[in-house]
Design a protein around this motif. Structure first.
Motif, short mmCIF file in Angstrom:
data_model
loop_
_atom_site.label_atom_id
_atom_site.label_comp_id
_atom_site.label_asym_id
_atom_site.label_seq_id
_atom_site.Cartn_x
_atom_site.Cartn_y
_atom_site.Cartn_z
N HIS A 31 -8.22 8.84 -0.04
CA HIS A 31 -7.31 8.97 1.09
C HIS A 31 -7.80 9.99 2.12
O HIS A 31 -8.05 11.14 1.80
N ASP A 32 -7.93 9.54 3.37
CA ASP A 32 -8.23 10.42 4.51
C ASP A 32 -9.45 11.29 4.27
O ASP A 32 -9.39 12.53 4.25
N LYS A 83 -3.63 5.48 -3.53
CA LYS A 83 -4.71 6.34 -3.06
C LYS A 83 -4.82 7.60 -3.92
O LYS A 83 -3.88 7.96 -4.65
N ASP A 122 0.84 -1.20 0.00
CA ASP A 122 0.00 0.00 0.00
C ASP A 122 0.87 1.25 0.00
O ASP A 122 1.84 1.36 0.76
N HIS A 171 -7.83 3.55 -3.10
CA HIS A 171 -8.50 4.17 -1.96
C HIS A 171 -8.67 5.68 -2.18
O HIS A 171 -7.83 6.32 -2.81
N ASN A 184 -6.09 -2.92 8.48
CA ASN A 184 -5.64 -2.21 9.68
C ASN A 184 -4.23 -1.68 9.44
O ASN A 184 -3.42 -2.32 8.76
N SER A 193 0.80 5.81 -1.43
CA SER A 193 -0.02 6.98 -1.71
C SER A 193 0.87 8.08 -2.27
O SER A 193 2.04 8.18 -1.88
N THR A 216 -10.22 5.50 3.21
CA THR A 216 -9.35 5.48 4.38
C THR A 216 -9.61 6.69 5.25
O THR A 216 -10.12 7.71 4.80
N VAL A 225 -12.10 -0.85 3.67
CA VAL A 225 -11.77 0.34 4.46
C VAL A 225 -10.38 0.15 5.03
O VAL A 225 -9.98 -0.97 5.37
N LEU A 226 -9.65 1.25 5.12
CA LEU A 226 -8.32 1.23 5.73
C LEU A 226 -8.38 2.17 6.93
O LEU A 226 -8.58 3.37 6.79
N SER A 227 -8.22 1.59 8.11
CA SER A 227 -8.26 2.34 9.36
C SER A 227 -6.90 2.25 10.02
O SER A 227 -6.25 1.20 9.97
N PHE A 228 -6.46 3.33 10.66
CA PHE A 228 -5.16 3.28 11.32
C PHE A 228 -5.23 3.85 12.73
O PHE A 228 -6.03 4.74 13.03
#
Length: 317
Positions: A120-121, A82, A51, A118, A204, A53, A153, A175-178
């Motif tokens: 992004h944010d 992303k 992954d 994705h 994750n 960006s 994300t 979904v990408l969660s951090f």
């Protein structure tokens, strides 16, 4: 290496995966050759999900990753990048810009297609624009055969149902969660059954809280409060004093949950990626984990947030 299905995408991803933000000097200035060796080591160890960006290092991560992947059989890895964020404070979620940004990312990565794209944010976006403009633009790229699957994300958790509940089933597939599923913060956990019902795969990231649960600690730009930073620092020291490697436990804690398809690990050091893969595959010392969780109890689920005011999670406590 173990592998899990990413939602309903059909992608079989390694439980530990490679997050390429360090290739963009996110945590320190890296040697490009060392970064390339790290990517190749990750692939050699069975990691198949990568992954990146354009935001990481303002395109540097994608550029270095593209060089690292030259000559590697395309079918041997699953590639995600992303759109929407292009540098510190630089956002553009318009249909035109996400399409153009994707084309530019592909040139840097040396490919015409990515497996997961994705947005992004999205806590920094007007979610109406995400639903009505950004996602339809990505759907067009998917229909053209240039994108395999679509994801979103963010740090805030409330943004995920706010978007998923307004889009047709199958549009958002991951979904990408951090920083929200780690030893000190498990606020993502109650949302996972919701994602399962929606058929959305969970990625994750930042199992160490973006460095908080490491000997080095978080970078200077880390947005956590002084209380969170101090609580994590104290826990790292307490664990070390009794011979517990808290970073190892942080990785194991994240990959142990079968509902999470993969956990991204970021490093530009070949030895570190080797260690992380070893950690992921080693038996868990549950007694040690219980001790560490007790050390972290004073700041359990204390969080930080960001983004547009309407997209921010409530702060706890």
């Amino acid at each position: 290496m173990h592998y899990r299905q990413l939602g309903r995408t059909g992608l079989n991803v390694s439980v530990i995966s490679y997050g390429a933000s360090p290739l963009g000097n996110a945590f320190r200035t890296i040697d490009e050759g060392e970064g390339i060796r790290t990517v190749r080591t990750a692939l050699d160890l069975g990691i198949n999900f990568i992954d990146t960006s354009p935001h990481y290092g303002e395109t540097r991560s994608e550029t270095v990753l593209g060089r690292a992947l030259q000559g590697v059989p395309r079918e041997s890895y699953i590639l995600a990048t992303k759109v929407g964020q292009y540098g510190e404070g630089k956002f553009n979620f318009s249909a035109e810009h996400v399409t153009q940004g994707f084309d530019e990312s592909c040139r840097r990565l040396g490919t015409e297609r990515v497996d997961v794209l994705h947005i992004h944010d999205i806590e920094f976006a007007d979610l109406n624009q995400i639903v009505n403009e950004s996602l339809p633009a990505l759907v067009k790229l998917k229909e053209a055969g240039r994108v395999g699957h679509i994801g979103i994300t963010g740090l805030s958790l409330k943004i995920f149902p706010a978007v998923l509940d307004r889009t047709a089933p199958g549009v958002v597939e991951a979904v990408l969660s951090f920083c929200r599923y780690c030893l000190n913060d498990t606020a993502l956990d109650p949302l996972i059954p919701y994602f399962e019902r929606k058929g959305v795969g969970v990625i994750n990231a930042s199992a160490t809280g973006m460095g908080l649960l490491t000997d080095r600690g978080g970078p200077a730009w880390h947005p956590a409060s002084p209380e969170i930073k101090e609580g994590c620092r104290r826990a790292v020291e307490q664990a070390k004093a009794i011979g517990i490697d808290i970073t190892k436990l942080a990785i194991q804690f994240a990959v142990h949950d079968p509902r999470i398809a993969t956990t991204l690990v970021g490093t530009a050091n070949p030895e570190n990626i080797r260690k992380n893969v070893e950690y992921a595959g080693a038996p868990i010392d549950f007694e040690a984990m219980a001790r560490v969780l007790e050390f972290l109890k004073p700041i359990k689920n204390h969080n930080f947030t960001r983004g547009r005011p309407e997209n921010r999670d409530p702060l706890y406590p």
